[in-house]
Scaffold this motif. Structure first.
Motif, short mmCIF file in Angstrom:
data_model
loop_
_atom_site.label_atom_id
_atom_site.label_comp_id
_atom_site.label_asym_id
_atom_site.label_seq_id
_atom_site.Cartn_x
_atom_site.Cartn_y
_atom_site.Cartn_z
N THR A 1 -8.82 4.15 -4.37
CA THR A 1 -7.69 5.03 -4.09
C THR A 1 -7.96 6.46 -4.54
OG1 THR A 1 -6.72 4.31 -6.21
CG2 THR A 1 -5.93 3.22 -4.22
N ALA A 2 -8.84 6.62 -5.52
CA ALA A 2 -9.16 7.98 -5.99
C ALA A 2 -9.83 8.81 -4.91
CB ALA A 2 -10.07 7.90 -7.22
N ASP A 3 -10.40 8.15 -3.91
CA ASP A 3 -11.11 8.87 -2.83
C ASP A 3 -10.27 9.02 -1.58
OD1 ASP A 3 -13.44 8.97 -4.43
OD2 ASP A 3 -14.00 6.94 -3.79
N ALA A 4 -9.03 8.58 -1.62
CA ALA A 4 -8.18 8.63 -0.42
C ALA A 4 -6.81 9.20 -0.77
CB ALA A 4 -8.03 7.23 0.18
N ALA A 5 -6.34 10.14 0.04
CA ALA A 5 -5.06 10.79 -0.23
C ALA A 5 -3.88 10.04 0.38
CB ALA A 5 -5.08 12.22 0.31
N THR A 6 -4.15 9.17 1.34
CA THR A 6 -3.08 8.44 2.03
C THR A 6 -3.49 6.99 2.24
OG1 THR A 6 -3.93 8.95 4.24
CG2 THR A 6 -2.39 10.53 3.27
N PRO A 7 -2.52 6.10 2.49
CA PRO A 7 -2.86 4.70 2.78
C PRO A 7 -3.80 4.57 3.98
CG PRO A 7 -0.53 4.89 2.29
CD PRO A 7 -1.05 6.29 2.38
N SER A 8 -3.52 5.33 5.05
CA SER A 8 -4.36 5.23 6.24
C SER A 8 -5.78 5.67 5.95
CB SER A 8 -3.77 6.06 7.38
OG SER A 8 -3.64 7.42 7.00
N GLU A 9 -5.94 6.67 5.09
CA GLU A 9 -7.29 7.12 4.74
C GLU A 9 -8.01 6.06 3.91
OE1 GLU A 9 -9.53 11.04 2.75
OE2 GLU A 9 -7.33 10.84 2.65
N LEU A 10 -7.29 5.39 3.03
CA LEU A 10 -7.89 4.33 2.23
C LEU A 10 -8.35 3.18 3.13
CD1 LEU A 10 -8.53 3.19 -0.61
CD2 LEU A 10 -6.24 2.15 -0.58
N LEU B 1 0.83 -1.21 0.00
CA LEU B 1 0.00 0.00 0.00
C LEU B 1 0.86 1.26 0.00
CD1 LEU B 1 -3.03 0.36 -0.08
CD2 LEU B 1 -3.05 0.55 2.40
N GLU B 2 1.93 1.23 0.80
CA GLU B 2 2.84 2.38 0.83
C GLU B 2 3.49 2.59 -0.54
OE1 GLU B 2 3.40 4.56 3.09
OE2 GLU B 2 2.42 3.70 4.85
N ASP B 3 3.88 1.52 -1.21
CA ASP B 3 4.48 1.62 -2.54
C ASP B 3 3.48 2.22 -3.53
OD1 ASP B 3 6.81 0.53 -1.64
OD2 ASP B 3 6.36 -1.50 -2.32
N LEU B 4 2.20 1.87 -3.35
CA LEU B 4 1.16 2.36 -4.24
C LEU B 4 1.04 3.88 -4.15
CD1 LEU B 4 -1.11 1.47 -6.20
CD2 LEU B 4 -2.63 1.38 -4.21
N TYR B 5 1.21 4.40 -2.93
CA TYR B 5 1.08 5.85 -2.73
C TYR B 5 2.41 6.58 -2.83
CZ TYR B 5 -3.85 5.94 -1.42
OH TYR B 5 -5.22 5.88 -1.46
N ASP B 6 3.50 5.85 -2.91
CA ASP B 6 4.83 6.47 -2.97
C ASP B 6 5.19 6.80 -4.41
OD1 ASP B 6 7.26 7.46 -2.16
OD2 ASP B 6 8.23 5.50 -2.06
N ARG B 7 4.38 7.65 -5.00
CA ARG B 7 4.59 8.06 -6.39
C ARG B 7 4.43 9.57 -6.48
NH1 ARG B 7 0.59 3.53 -9.16
NH2 ARG B 7 1.77 1.68 -8.51
N ASP B 8 4.82 10.10 -7.64
CA ASP B 8 4.72 11.55 -7.83
C ASP B 8 3.27 12.00 -7.88
OD1 ASP B 8 7.45 11.73 -7.92
OD2 ASP B 8 7.56 11.54 -10.09
N SER B 9 2.40 11.19 -8.45
CA SER B 9 0.99 11.53 -8.55
C SER B 9 0.16 10.58 -7.70
CB SER B 9 0.52 11.45 -10.01
OG SER B 9 0.73 10.16 -10.53
N ALA B 10 -1.01 11.03 -7.28
CA ALA B 10 -1.87 10.20 -6.45
C ALA B 10 -2.33 8.97 -7.24
CB ALA B 10 -3.09 11.02 -5.99
N PRO B 11 -2.46 7.83 -6.58
CA PRO B 11 -2.87 6.61 -7.28
C PRO B 11 -4.35 6.63 -7.63
CG PRO B 11 -2.68 6.18 -4.93
CD PRO B 11 -2.21 7.59 -5.15
N PHE B 12 -4.67 6.18 -8.82
CA PHE B 12 -6.07 6.06 -9.25
C PHE B 12 -6.28 4.67 -9.82
CE2 PHE B 12 -5.34 10.65 -9.36
CZ PHE B 12 -6.48 11.13 -8.73
N GLY B 13 -7.54 4.26 -9.84
CA GLY B 13 -7.86 3.00 -10.49
C GLY B 13 -7.48 1.76 -9.72
N THR B 14 -7.33 1.87 -8.41
CA THR B 14 -7.06 0.70 -7.58
C THR B 14 -8.12 0.60 -6.50
OG1 THR B 14 -4.67 0.78 -7.96
CG2 THR B 14 -5.43 -0.42 -6.02
N ALA B 15 -8.64 -0.59 -6.31
CA ALA B 15 -9.66 -0.83 -5.29
C ALA B 15 -9.08 -1.66 -4.16
CB ALA B 15 -10.86 -1.55 -5.89
N MET B 16 -9.40 -1.27 -2.93
CA MET B 16 -9.02 -2.05 -1.76
C MET B 16 -10.27 -2.71 -1.19
SD MET B 16 -7.37 -0.82 1.86
CE MET B 16 -7.41 -1.92 3.28
#
Length: 366
Positions: A322-331, A209-224
């Motif tokens: 992920t489009a609705d959450a800015a951080t892993p903890s929020e997701l 999850l951290e790797d998913l958010y550790d990018r220059d742009s916010a992650p989209f198109g992923t469902a948890m």
């Protein structure tokens, strides 16, 4: 998503032996401390984890192995036992030990290379000295020159022998380093693997999850997706921990077969599982959750020892995007909120964060 609709039911024999509930939290520490004192086990954090897993988490195999060590077990024996059962602290210890071994091997290799260079330099200086003496003293006889050449020949052979020996030591050292690296990788994999189901564990899931958010742009198109077994505590209470563990293993096998190569599933705690599905939207996530629930209901039933069916296994599923959450903890918080909502819908326990609950939805996307 591919689900095997034709797969045969997996019948899980739970048994009907009643077991007592796990000891309450306030008693656990006292029991662990008393056991360690009685068996003279050092009060190290990794030893505490070992005894905790055996006594409180009820790892029957670990408990038997621990008792088999007898009184006053050596720390080496305890550490080997921790490694065997993939306890996190012991795997970390193994990784550290392997790194020390690799460092020591590198030092030995460096010493061998340094010794080889020193011998080459000594041979080169001797050769230069002889060549210089021949050039400066033309009156020297052939016999003297031959003696010096024989000396050079002997020195060259010694050098070649030493080089061959160093080559063998280098190969052995490199093989040791490679073996140590493989062991370290195995130890790191153990830390990220759930011992019971062999699925990735909570640490591995959080890393993903951290790797998913550790990018220059916010992650989209992923469902948890968060998945919880309905009434699992009651199943454990009625049929026992071993039956519950067997059920979890079978469930993990179904989950493993129902995801694609680039999707991810982990057992994050108890009867809770988490999924990450890439390149999907909310509608697709809803359909995936429906299919996942149907796959379990269609392929897992359980029964008592007398063979009487107890019905299929039920799941509650909550999902978030992920489009609705800015951080892993929020997701995670969004998915947990959706799961809490799903638990309140007995007839259709699937809910998405921010999605309208469709209580009247009777269709099952399969």
């Amino acid at each position: 998503m591919q689900f095997d609709a034709n797969a045969s039911h997996q019948r899980i024999q739970l048994g009907n032996a009643q077991q007592q509930k796990p000891p309450v939290a306030q008693d656990s520490l006292q029991k662990i401390t008393a056991f360690m004192a009685k068996h003279q086990i050092a009060g190290l954090p990794r030893n505490f984890e070992l005894v905790y897993e055996a006594m409180v988490s009820r790892n029957a195999e670990l408990a038997r192995d621990l008792v088999a060590l007898g009184t006053q077990p050596s720390q080496i024996a305890l550490d080997h036992l921790g490694l065997k059962h993939r306890l996190v602290s012991h795997c970390g210890l193994a990784d550290e030990h392997v790194q020390c071994e690799a460092t020591a091997a590198l030092k030995r290799l460096a010493e061998q290379v340094s010794l080889g260079l020193m011998r080459k330099q000594t041979f080169t200086r001797g050769l230069e000295t002889i060549v210089k003496s021949i050039r400066e003293d033309e009156t020297r006889g052939l016999s003297e020159i031959m003696e010096e050449l024989e000396f050079l020949d002997s020195a060259a052979r010694d050098l070649i022998r030493d080089e061959a020996e160093i080559e063998q030591k280098l190969k052995a050292g490199l093989a040791q380093i490679e073996a140590a690296e493989r062991t370290a990788e195995a130890a790191r994999a153990m830390v990220l693997t759930d011992r019971l189901t062999e699925l990735p564990n909570r640490i591995a899931f959080m890393n993903r999850l951290e790797d998913l958010y550790d990018r220059d742009s916010a992650p989209f198109g992923t469902a948890m997706l968060l998945v919880d077994i309905d009434n699992f505590k009651e199943i454990n209470r009625q049929f026992g921990d071993e039956a519950g563990n067997k059920l979890l293993k079978r469930l993990a096998a179904v989950f493993r077969k129902t995801i694609k190569k680039h999707d991810f599933v982990a057992r994050i705690e108890g009867d809770d599982f988490a999924f990450l599905f890439s390149d999907v939207g909310a509608t697709e996530a809803q359909a995936i959750a429906e299919r996942l629930r149907a796959a379990v209901e269609n392929n897992l039933i359980f029964a008592t020892e007398q063979g009487r069916s107890q019905g299929s296994l039920g799941l509650s599923i909550g999902f978030a995007m992920t489009a609705d959450a800015a951080t892993p903890s929020e997701l995670i918080a969004h998915a947990e909120s959706a799961l809490a909502t799903a638990r309140t819908i007995p007839r259709h326990p699937v809910a998405g964060y921010g999605c309208e609950r469709q209580r009247s939805m009777g269709r099952n996307v399969a």
